[in-house]
Design a protein around this motif. Structure first.
Motif, mmCIF file in Angstrom:
data_model
loop_
_atom_site.group_PDB
_atom_site.id
_atom_site.type_symbol
_atom_site.label_atom_id
_atom_site.label_comp_id
_atom_site.label_asym_id
_atom_site.label_seq_id
_atom_site.Cartn_x
_atom_site.Cartn_y
_atom_site.Cartn_z
ATOM 1 N N GLY B 119 -3.025 -3.696 -9.617
ATOM 2 C CA GLY B 119 -2.639 -2.752 -8.560
ATOM 3 C C GLY B 119 -1.321 -2.050 -8.817
ATOM 4 N N ARG B 121 -0.565 0.560 -10.194
ATOM 5 C CA ARG B 121 -0.554 2.036 -10.214
ATOM 6 C C ARG B 121 -0.718 2.628 -8.807
ATOM 7 N NH1 ARG B 121 0.412 4.863 -14.943
ATOM 8 N NH2 ARG B 121 0.304 3.345 -16.632
ATOM 9 N N LEU B 122 -0.772 1.791 -7.822
ATOM 10 C CA LEU B 122 -0.959 2.302 -6.451
ATOM 11 C C LEU B 122 0.248 3.116 -5.983
ATOM 12 C CD1 LEU B 122 -2.415 -0.893 -4.707
ATOM 13 C CD2 LEU B 122 -3.645 1.261 -5.119
ATOM 14 N N ASP B 123 -0.007 4.052 -5.099
ATOM 15 C CA ASP B 123 1.108 4.711 -4.403
ATOM 16 C C ASP B 123 1.784 3.686 -3.495
ATOM 17 O OD1 ASP B 123 0.380 7.070 -5.572
ATOM 18 O OD2 ASP B 123 -0.601 7.895 -3.790
ATOM 19 N N GLY B 214 -5.013 -2.268 -2.241
ATOM 20 C CA GLY B 214 -5.182 -0.982 -1.563
ATOM 21 C C GLY B 214 -6.130 -0.138 -2.390
ATOM 22 N N THR B 215 -6.439 1.062 -1.864
ATOM 23 C CA THR B 215 -7.294 1.943 -2.667
ATOM 24 C C THR B 215 -6.386 2.900 -3.434
ATOM 25 O OG1 THR B 215 -7.618 3.208 -0.632
ATOM 26 C CG2 THR B 215 -9.396 1.705 -1.295
ATOM 27 N N GLN B 216 -5.926 3.957 -2.779
ATOM 28 C CA GLN B 216 -4.949 4.798 -3.479
ATOM 29 C C GLN B 216 -3.529 4.345 -3.119
ATOM 30 O OE1 GLN B 216 -5.727 8.899 -3.701
ATOM 31 N NE2 GLN B 216 -3.758 9.363 -4.639
ATOM 32 N N ARG B 217 -3.347 4.041 -1.843
ATOM 33 C CA ARG B 217 -2.035 3.616 -1.341
ATOM 34 C C ARG B 217 -2.008 2.109 -1.153
ATOM 35 N NH1 ARG B 217 2.250 6.111 0.104
ATOM 36 N NH2 ARG B 217 3.139 4.368 1.233
ATOM 37 N N GLN B 219 -1.717 -1.270 0.562
ATOM 38 C CA GLN B 219 -1.990 -1.726 1.930
ATOM 39 C C GLN B 219 -1.471 -3.135 2.163
ATOM 40 O OE1 GLN B 219 -6.257 -0.915 2.084
ATOM 41 N NE2 GLN B 219 -5.848 0.818 3.463
ATOM 42 N N ASP B 231 3.189 -1.232 3.550
ATOM 43 C CA ASP B 231 2.952 0.105 3.004
ATOM 44 C C ASP B 231 3.974 0.486 1.933
ATOM 45 O OD1 ASP B 231 4.563 -0.001 5.260
ATOM 46 O OD2 ASP B 231 3.530 1.610 6.324
#
Lengths: 446, 446
Positions: B119, B121-123, B214-217, B219, B231
């Protein structure tokens, strides 16, 4: 074998001595004689109660009288010692008669030098010393409109700041060209004097006291620069060793007027020790005697004197005199000598100066820190330092006194590592900058 | 004869080096290559802007770009150096081609160690480093409800405090049993951890990071102690020397991964110097290499490296590492080792501890100062110190690092004079008390 030890004086030195006596051997008997109603309070706090920084005199007491009883220290309050007999090993105590000692510690402190002008018996002349009198004077301060502080000694600086802070119209009179001129250099005191003026203080330097004027109460203070109307005069004159009793008994005094002691705090007479403001200690750099150091010095000397009187062996070392005090809106401090004193003593020196900062340049609350270092010209060993700033002056003064003592050089200080963390320290420590500037000016022939 | 000198890196070490080059000889040509948009700002200030102690990022800039032009320092911004050829004395600069050097200074700093979990690379994963990114992230912080700080490093401490101060629900995750456990002893960090809890921070020690979810961001943050909804994750992992470029060129690295340098900051290759977080310096007590010191160290090393690269001769000395930082509602600091590190290194030591105070006991604003001194058991020479308090921690840490360097003993510190002035220092300096307690415990066999 336990000893019977008497201590004359209940200030920091006397109380330190009593503790030292018990630390050496709890079976020792120790009696402390004081002229005052109390022991174990901090006279150094008095100006700050007057200035309303501290809200009550009660806070200045370190211990209840009961605590000394518990510790096996017998304190005789409001008791006058009228003579010391070194041969018969007795003191004469008013109302108690002769009291025998095996060992004696003289901790009679200081007295303010007499200003030597007419009017010295008027009401309204305040010598700051005893806490009970200070409590009474504090009530008087509520009625005072205009005050004159006589001489810009360390206490004079504190009282000037305190009275101004309290809203009293305050004058400072001193015969020298700037405040604390025996100790502090003009470039260090300048911001303090500016801040006093911002606070409304009237500064009268190069001005000699000539009289206290009034009938019963003080109405004005006469000076070579004219008459200053005032209902209060604070007499913060030079502190001189109080050795009347000891000198009359035949104890040797030195050039400062203080009692001569060796590294064990032993006086010229067998089994008699001295500590605090009545004793003269060698300065570490010059080995010349000095007196009138701080309560911290008095306490430490007392502990050594008491410990040795009590049968132990401790040494007190020559002093390098870290000092510091708030003054006006600044804190000033240093160690050993400034330029003025080094020059007066005929010591050759080179100087490194810097205008540093106390935190990162961008951090709220950052304040300037002016540092001046003096080093002997040959090996560049530090011989003294002075500073004006706010945060960290006390800790830097402690450090620099130790640096002088251990022979650190400008090169050592220029290469010193320092904490860098924006809220608490700048990228470049001001001491380091001053040392680097000193080296640079030498390299440049400047 | 002037030299053509290239500096890779525009942080404190690189800028210090460029200044050193010019100080050695103003005719030297110097070019600084940086990947970033700016030089000459204080990255150390970033957490304090995030924490709202400092009101603007603009304040962190030390100098305008124009100032470097004026100083004759040519800075190439947003420029990537792709290789160093030691034999042909060129570097390859993306978009500029090969650039020749007479002397090279490598000041490539540090990189955060990869947390090595899924994870990454997540925002929502924030590595604090560049001021422009920090400005963008600061806007994001306005929207963040819950944040996880990954690892209680020095930056982790600052960011935890900053986020909590900003009102963000903050979690601190660290695999060790207490914060900054590589450096700081548990008795020193305990009040800090208590104060974080008062500030609402959730502490997760003995807890290992397992994933960013998370998916893009982002969580949530996965840990061995469960999942933490969040977040934002601040990745304040271990700083490791950034030596990719230099190692590929064949410069020698040491056990820490940092570039090996001698006292002139010269690397294993002729005419190549290194400074700052990419270099490894010997610790003064153990002579073992250390990296990841402060911006003050980086700047000082840069100046030495640049001065020598520029034809001068300066030496950088082994480090005794004074350190300090605010953390929670306290300031912690020290010098050289604490007990944890000394034990890990197998160094024998004795300890002196004290709970002192920062001002007179009765003076408003007085705060506790806990001091712990470590000394080698034979001569009792100081080998390290740790403190927690508020006022004067930075100045004491500077002093104690110097005390270690110059071989001062517990006896020396126990006999140290100190400033006593109620508003700025207590009767007994905490360092002195700690040293005295250390001696007493030895005397008592304790």
């Amino acid at each position: 074998m336990p000893h019977r030890i008497l201590v004359i004086g209940g200030g920091a030195a006397g109380i330190g001595a009593a503790g030292g006596v018990k630390a050496a051997d709890p079976r020792n008997e120790v009696t402390v004689y004081t002229e005052f109603e109390d022991v174990g309070y901090s006279p150094c706090g008095i100006p700050y109660v007057h200035g309303k920084e501290i809200d009550s005199f009660e806070r200045l007491f370190l211990a209840q009288k009961e605590a000394y009883v518990q510790a096996g220290i017998d304190v005789h309050y409001e008791t006058w010692v009228s003579s010391i007999d070194l041969h018969r090993k007795v003191i004469d105590v008013v109302g108690e008669g002769e009291v025998h000692w095996d060992r004696l510690v003289v901790a009679t402190g200081f007295e303010y030098s007499d200003p030597g002008v007419p009017g010295g018996r008027l009401d309204g002349l305040y010598y700051v010393k005893n806490i009970r009198r200070a409590m009474e004077w504090d009530k008087v301060l509520d009625t005072v409109r205009s005050a004159v502080v006589v001489h810009a000694t360390p206490l004079g600086l504190e009282m000037t700041t305190a009275l101004a802070h309290r809203g009293i119209d305050t004058h400072l009179v001193d015969p020298q060209p700037w405040a604390l001129a025996d100790v502090v250099d003009p470039d260090i005191i300048a911001p303090v004097q500016d801040s006093w003026q911002e606070m409304g203080v009237h500064l009268h330097f190069n001005t000699t006291l000539t009289s206290f004027n009034g009938t019963q109460r003080l109405q004005s203070v006469g000076t070579t620069a004219g008459e200053i109307p005032a209902d209060l005069a604070v007499l913060s004159t030079h502190k001189q060793p109080n050795v009347t009793l000891a000198a009359r008994a035949g104890l040797r005094t030195g050039p400062t007027g203080g009692l001569v002691v060796n590294e064990r705090m032993a006086t010229s007479a067998p089994d008699v020790y001295a500590a605090g403001d009545c004793a003269e200690l060698p300065h570490g750099v010059t080995r010349v005697g000095v007196t009138g150091l701080t309560g911290s010095h008095a306490y430490a000397q007392g502990k050594v004197a008491g410990f040795n009187a009590g049968g132990g062996t401790k040494r007190y070392q020559p002093v390098y005199v870290p000092w510091g005090t708030p003054a006006g809106k600044w804190v000033i401090g240093g160690a050993s000598f400034g330029e003025t004193l080094a020059t007066a003593l005929g010591l050759p020196f080179v100087v490194g100066r810097a205008e540093g900062i106390s935190r990162a340049r961008y951090y709220p609350g950052v304040r300037p820190v002016r540092v001046k270092l003096l080093a002997e010209p040959d090996q560049l060993r530090l011989i003294g330092a002075q500073m004006v700033g706010q945060e960290g002056i006390k800790e830097r003064a402690d450090f620099l006194a130790t640096a002088v003592k251990f022979g650190l050089t400008l090169r050592d200080l220029a290469a010193m590592e320092n904490v860098y963390s924006p809220a608490i320290g700048a990228l470049n420590e001001p001491i380091v900058l001053a040392a680097q500037n000193g080296l640079d000016s030498l390299a440049g022939g400047g």
